[in-house]
Scaffold this active site. Structure first.
Site, short mmCIF file in Angstrom:
data_model
loop_
_atom_site.label_atom_id
_atom_site.label_comp_id
_atom_site.label_asym_id
_atom_site.label_seq_id
_atom_site.Cartn_x
_atom_site.Cartn_y
_atom_site.Cartn_z
N GLY A 11 0.82 -1.21 0.00
CA GLY A 11 0.00 0.00 0.00
C GLY A 11 0.85 1.25 0.00
O GLY A 11 1.90 1.31 0.64
N ARG A 72 0.51 -5.37 -6.43
CA ARG A 72 0.60 -6.69 -5.80
C ARG A 72 1.16 -7.66 -6.83
O ARG A 72 0.99 -7.49 -8.03
CB ARG A 72 -0.79 -7.16 -5.35
CG ARG A 72 -1.54 -6.16 -4.48
CD ARG A 72 -0.95 -6.03 -3.10
NE ARG A 72 -1.71 -5.07 -2.28
CZ ARG A 72 -1.37 -4.71 -1.07
NH1 ARG A 72 -0.28 -5.22 -0.49
NH2 ARG A 72 -2.10 -3.83 -0.39
N ASP A 103 5.51 -5.27 5.96
CA ASP A 103 6.13 -6.56 6.28
C ASP A 103 6.10 -7.54 5.10
O ASP A 103 7.05 -8.30 4.90
CB ASP A 103 5.47 -7.18 7.52
CG ASP A 103 3.97 -7.40 7.36
OD1 ASP A 103 3.39 -6.91 6.37
OD2 ASP A 103 3.39 -8.05 8.23
N THR A 125 4.28 2.39 5.73
CA THR A 125 2.90 1.93 5.85
C THR A 125 2.17 2.83 6.83
O THR A 125 2.72 3.15 7.90
CB THR A 125 2.81 0.47 6.33
OG1 THR A 125 1.48 0.17 6.73
CG2 THR A 125 3.74 0.20 7.51
N ASP A 127 -0.22 2.12 8.71
CA ASP A 127 -0.71 1.40 9.89
C ASP A 127 0.25 1.46 11.07
O ASP A 127 -0.13 1.16 12.20
CB ASP A 127 -0.98 -0.07 9.55
CG ASP A 127 -2.22 -0.24 8.68
OD1 ASP A 127 -3.00 0.72 8.57
OD2 ASP A 127 -2.39 -1.33 8.11
N ASP A 129 2.59 -0.58 11.82
CA ASP A 129 2.53 -1.92 12.42
C ASP A 129 3.80 -2.74 12.23
O ASP A 129 3.78 -3.98 12.31
CB ASP A 129 1.34 -2.70 11.84
CG ASP A 129 1.42 -2.87 10.32
OD1 ASP A 129 2.30 -2.24 9.70
OD2 ASP A 129 0.60 -3.62 9.77
N ARG A 171 -5.99 -2.98 10.03
CA ARG A 171 -6.50 -4.35 10.00
C ARG A 171 -6.02 -5.14 11.21
O ARG A 171 -6.79 -5.83 11.86
CB ARG A 171 -6.07 -5.04 8.70
CG ARG A 171 -6.65 -6.42 8.50
CD ARG A 171 -6.29 -7.00 7.14
NE ARG A 171 -4.84 -7.21 7.01
CZ ARG A 171 -4.06 -6.47 6.24
NH1 ARG A 171 -4.55 -5.46 5.55
NH2 ARG A 171 -2.75 -6.72 6.16
#
Length: 319
Positions: A11, A72, A103, A125, A127, A129, A171
């Site tokens: 992303g 992707r 990741d 990212t 997120d 994360d 997510r």
């Protein structure tokens, strides 16, 4: 090393362009050629690679998204796809690769290193994360986008005396929901890392009503469930009128904040330095405002840890 390459994968995140710019210019400073790989690992396998100059990255530091595009790639997950990618890199005479992404992107980079091709990862990212780094590129911009949206929604919530449930990205990690909820004064914050009973949410709403509060904001991380399902449950229990806002991909876009431009610049330059020092299979991170590098295995074997003290702070301030 005389030739390096950089790609963005997964992303998109605001600040990726700042990292690409820094990598290209740091390489040029050291007299090293830099190549851009377009469309992520898919483009790498297809040889969608072009040399980048100082002019290639002019006037991009303020732009969101990624000028290298992202895609992707199921084919790259195979051994044959990875071998094809290595062959393309060697065809261009490239000796090291910088991968900017999350990741999944790092696992791909690790596969290339296992096949004898040096890689360095830069965490990008929204997120936030990725373990072993305090922040990832894009998180701060996305956070500010969410807070700005909540502030605007609160104006309407106040005017119409309603409860608004706002769904944000995240997510598997609740960082965006938690930080945005605290910064915007949400009454409840629902995240994957901390279970919250519906009775508790309802009681907090009732407590606010008893002291005269006529509107409420609830933040839900997408990984917990949909805002619509929470709105339905709240209306069923209280009979109050609720509204739902799903911010969606608006959180990914926009001009990066100064923080993300700084972070992208520092990390992109550090990635070049690591390759020129002969290092590989490592990820750039930031800890206590200092740039660090950690082994991919160390980063990928850990689970991202949310600072739950921030969650407890948010609960105590939203009474």
């Amino acid at each position: 090393m005389q030739k390096l390459a950089v790609l963005t994968s997964g992303g998109d995140a605001p600040g990726m362009n700042a990292a690409v710019r820094a990598a290209v210019r740091r390489a040029a400073y050291h007299g090293v050629q830099m190549y851009g790989v377009y469309h992520g690992y898919e483009g790498l396998m297809n040889g969608d690679i072009q040399e980048m100059t100082l002019g290639s990255v002019g006037d991009i530091i303020h732009r969101g998204g990624t000028i290298l595009y992202s895609a992707r790639s199921e084919a790259f997950k195979t051994d044959a796809g990875q071998q094809k990618a290595v062959e393309q890199l060697r065809k261009f005479g490239i000796e090291g690769l910088i991968v900017i992404g999350g990741d999944g992107s790092f696992r791909g980079a690790q596969k290339l290193t296992e096949k004898g091709f040096p890689t360095i990862g830069v965490p990008g990212t929204i997120d936030n994360d990725i373990p072993c780094t305090d922040f990832t590129i894009g998180f701060d911009t996305a956070l500010n986008t969410i807070v700005e949206a909540i502030d605007k929604i609160r104006d309407t919530a106040t005017s119409h005396e309603r409860t608004y449930i706002i769904e944000v990205m995240g997510r598997d990690a609740g960082d965006l929901a938690l930080w945005a909820g605290l910064a915007a004064g949400a009454e409840s914050i629902i995240i994957p890392e901390e279970s919250q009973d519906m009775k508790d949410i309802i009681e907090r709403l009732h407590a606010g009503q008893r002291r005269g509060k006529k509107h409420s904001i609830i933040i839900v991380a997408e990984g917990v469930g949909s805002a619509a399902s929470y709105a339905e449950a709240i209306t069923k229990e209280t009979g109050w009128e609720t509204r739902v806002t799903v911010l969606g991909h608006i959180q990914r876009g926009g001009s990066p904040t100064a923080m993300d431009r700084m972070l992208g610049s520092r990390m992109g330059a550090a990635a070049v330095d690591l390759l020129l020092e002969g290092k590989k299979d490592r990820m750039v991170g930031i800890q206590n405002n200092q740039i660090v590098d950690v082994d991919f295995n160390e980063a990928l074997s850990q689970k991202h840890q949310l600072d739950l003290s921030v969650y407890q702070l948010a609960r105590t301030l939203s009474i």
